[in-house]
Structure formats: structure tokens, C-alpha cells
Design a protein around this motif. Sequence first.
Motif, short mmCIF file in Angstrom:
data_model
loop_
_atom_site.label_atom_id
_atom_site.label_comp_id
_atom_site.label_asym_id
_atom_site.label_seq_id
_atom_site.Cartn_x
_atom_site.Cartn_y
_atom_site.Cartn_z
N ALA A 65 0.84 -1.21 0.00
CA ALA A 65 0.00 0.00 0.00
C ALA A 65 0.87 1.26 0.00
O ALA A 65 0.57 2.23 -0.71
CB ALA A 65 -0.93 -0.01 1.21
N LEU A 66 1.94 1.26 0.79
CA LEU A 66 2.84 2.42 0.83
C LEU A 66 3.53 2.63 -0.52
O LEU A 66 3.65 3.76 -0.99
CB LEU A 66 3.89 2.25 1.93
CG LEU A 66 3.41 2.39 3.37
CD1 LEU A 66 4.52 2.01 4.34
CD2 LEU A 66 2.92 3.81 3.65
N CYS A 67 3.97 1.54 -1.14
CA CYS A 67 4.62 1.65 -2.45
C CYS A 67 3.65 2.22 -3.48
O CYS A 67 3.99 3.15 -4.23
CB CYS A 67 5.15 0.30 -2.92
SG CYS A 67 6.63 -0.24 -2.06
N SER A 68 2.44 1.70 -3.53
CA SER A 68 1.44 2.20 -4.47
C SER A 68 1.13 3.67 -4.23
O SER A 68 1.03 4.47 -5.17
CB SER A 68 0.15 1.39 -4.38
OG SER A 68 0.34 0.11 -4.88
N ALA A 69 0.98 4.04 -2.95
CA ALA A 69 0.69 5.44 -2.62
C ALA A 69 1.84 6.35 -3.04
O ALA A 69 1.61 7.42 -3.61
CB ALA A 69 0.43 5.56 -1.12
N PHE A 70 3.07 5.92 -2.76
CA PHE A 70 4.23 6.74 -3.14
C PHE A 70 4.32 6.87 -4.66
O PHE A 70 4.62 7.94 -5.19
CB PHE A 70 5.52 6.16 -2.56
CG PHE A 70 6.72 7.03 -2.75
CD1 PHE A 70 6.78 8.30 -2.19
CD2 PHE A 70 7.80 6.59 -3.48
CE1 PHE A 70 7.89 9.11 -2.36
CE2 PHE A 70 8.92 7.39 -3.66
CZ PHE A 70 8.97 8.65 -3.10
N ASN A 71 4.03 5.79 -5.38
CA ASN A 71 4.04 5.84 -6.84
C ASN A 71 3.00 6.82 -7.36
O ASN A 71 3.28 7.63 -8.26
CB ASN A 71 3.81 4.45 -7.43
CG ASN A 71 4.97 3.52 -7.18
OD1 ASN A 71 6.11 3.93 -7.03
ND2 ASN A 71 4.68 2.23 -7.11
N ASP A 72 1.78 6.76 -6.82
CA ASP A 72 0.73 7.66 -7.27
C ASP A 72 1.05 9.11 -6.90
O ASP A 72 0.79 10.03 -7.69
CB ASP A 72 -0.62 7.24 -6.68
CG ASP A 72 -1.12 5.91 -7.26
OD1 ASP A 72 -0.64 5.51 -8.34
OD2 ASP A 72 -1.98 5.27 -6.62
N TYR A 73 1.60 9.31 -5.71
CA TYR A 73 2.03 10.66 -5.30
C TYR A 73 3.09 11.19 -6.26
O TYR A 73 3.04 12.35 -6.69
CB TYR A 73 2.58 10.60 -3.86
CG TYR A 73 3.26 11.87 -3.44
CD1 TYR A 73 2.53 12.95 -2.96
CD2 TYR A 73 4.64 11.99 -3.53
CE1 TYR A 73 3.16 14.13 -2.58
CE2 TYR A 73 5.28 13.17 -3.16
CZ TYR A 73 4.54 14.23 -2.69
OH TYR A 73 5.16 15.40 -2.33
N THR A 74 4.05 10.34 -6.62
CA THR A 74 5.11 10.75 -7.54
C THR A 74 4.53 11.18 -8.88
O THR A 74 4.93 12.22 -9.43
CB THR A 74 6.12 9.61 -7.73
OG1 THR A 74 6.77 9.35 -6.47
CG2 THR A 74 7.17 9.95 -8.77
N ILE A 75 3.61 10.42 -9.40
CA ILE A 75 3.00 10.77 -10.69
C ILE A 75 2.29 12.12 -10.59
O ILE A 75 2.52 13.01 -11.41
CB ILE A 75 2.03 9.66 -11.15
CG1 ILE A 75 2.82 8.41 -11.56
CG2 ILE A 75 1.16 10.15 -12.31
CD1 ILE A 75 1.98 7.17 -11.78
N GLU A 76 1.44 12.28 -9.59
CA GLU A 76 0.63 13.51 -9.50
C GLU A 76 1.44 14.74 -9.12
O GLU A 76 1.22 15.83 -9.67
CB GLU A 76 -0.51 13.32 -8.50
CG GLU A 76 -1.43 14.53 -8.44
CD GLU A 76 -2.64 14.33 -7.55
OE1 GLU A 76 -3.26 15.34 -7.18
OE2 GLU A 76 -2.98 13.17 -7.22
N HIS A 77 2.37 14.61 -8.19
CA HIS A 77 3.05 15.78 -7.65
C HIS A 77 4.42 16.06 -8.25
O HIS A 77 4.99 17.13 -8.00
CB HIS A 77 3.16 15.66 -6.13
CG HIS A 77 1.82 15.72 -5.47
ND1 HIS A 77 1.19 16.89 -5.13
CD2 HIS A 77 0.95 14.73 -5.14
CE1 HIS A 77 0.02 16.63 -4.60
NE2 HIS A 77 -0.14 15.32 -4.58
#
Length: 191
Positions: free
Chosen positions: A119-131
Amino acid sequence: MSLIEATPNKTKQRKGIGIIDSDIHHTFQDIKQLFPYLPRKYRERIELWGPSLGGGPGTLNGGNIGKRADSFPPNGGPAGSDLDFMVEQLLNPFDIRNGILTGEFIASTNTADTYYSAALCSAFNDYTIEHWLEKEPRFRGSIYLPIHDVAASVREIERLGSHPGMVQAYVPSGSSHPYGNKMYPGLESTA
């Protein structure tokens, strides 16, 4: 940045010439920036126990050890946490054509709870894409993988592998078990 200190670009280089920095450590200023991408149970867990059980904030984003003194943004955040400062300090003066973000979020891959890690990896990946990727076209991303869960790693690659901004899968070094351990399929020791 290599061991040889680069000099800021004083003259305009020819079109098509530029540096590709393959190891830029980005992060977030506060773990709560990942909350929009995390299931409620993990947001509550973080608020109750902190981001990494037993690791404390130093393992959250690598701590301050080994960071360049000038990489900390003027807003007081962790090194690599301010996109505008990174663009101003790294991309622009050194003619960086593309920068590959490799992150600085060790807790996401090295926690004992594999579901939490995924879950943390997925969240960090999505954060990286958006921000990061959507705000600066010169950046490319690395898909963070939960190294202790091969199936979750495959799912994450399948989920984001076709994203045009993601250019590699990333597995940070280090593990709670030796890589020859039978928990890693295909890497069992033959001895």
C-alpha cells in the motif's frame, strides 16, 4: 550527481544535448501527503503508530545522514521534498534534460507487513505521478516495489508499467532476510 562536481551551465548548449540524471532522490514533506492514496486503515495506522513500525521517522525517508547540505529546501522540508527548489537547484543550472526520480522512501519497502508495504509503495508511486511527473515534464519516475511480496510487485508493475512517465521498476537495496532465502521465489540457494 557524480563524484566530480558539476559546474552550472554558463552557455546555452546545442539543441538535443543535455544530461540525464539517473538517480534523483525525491520525497514528500509529510507522510500525510500520501493519505489521499492510502486505504483508511493505513492512514489510521500511521496516525496511531507513525509511518514505520519500530523504525521511527529516520527510516521514513532515509533521514538526514548522507544528504548534501545544500539539498534541503529553504522551506525547511526534507532534502528532495520541494519540486520547485529541485528544478531551480538541479534541473535548470545543469542542463538536465531528464531526471529519473528514484525516491527516498525506505519504509515503504522494508516494513515487515507486506500488505502495508504494498500500500505504501502504491501510494508513493501515485504521489510521484501527480506531484512530480505531472508538474515537471523533464522528470521520469521509478515504480517502487514491495520487495517482500513478489505478487504485489508484479501487480504494481502491471498497474503502472505502461504509464509514459514511469521508466523503470525500483527495488531499493537491503532486506530483512538474505536474498537467498526461500521466501524469494527463484532465488533459493542451491547449496
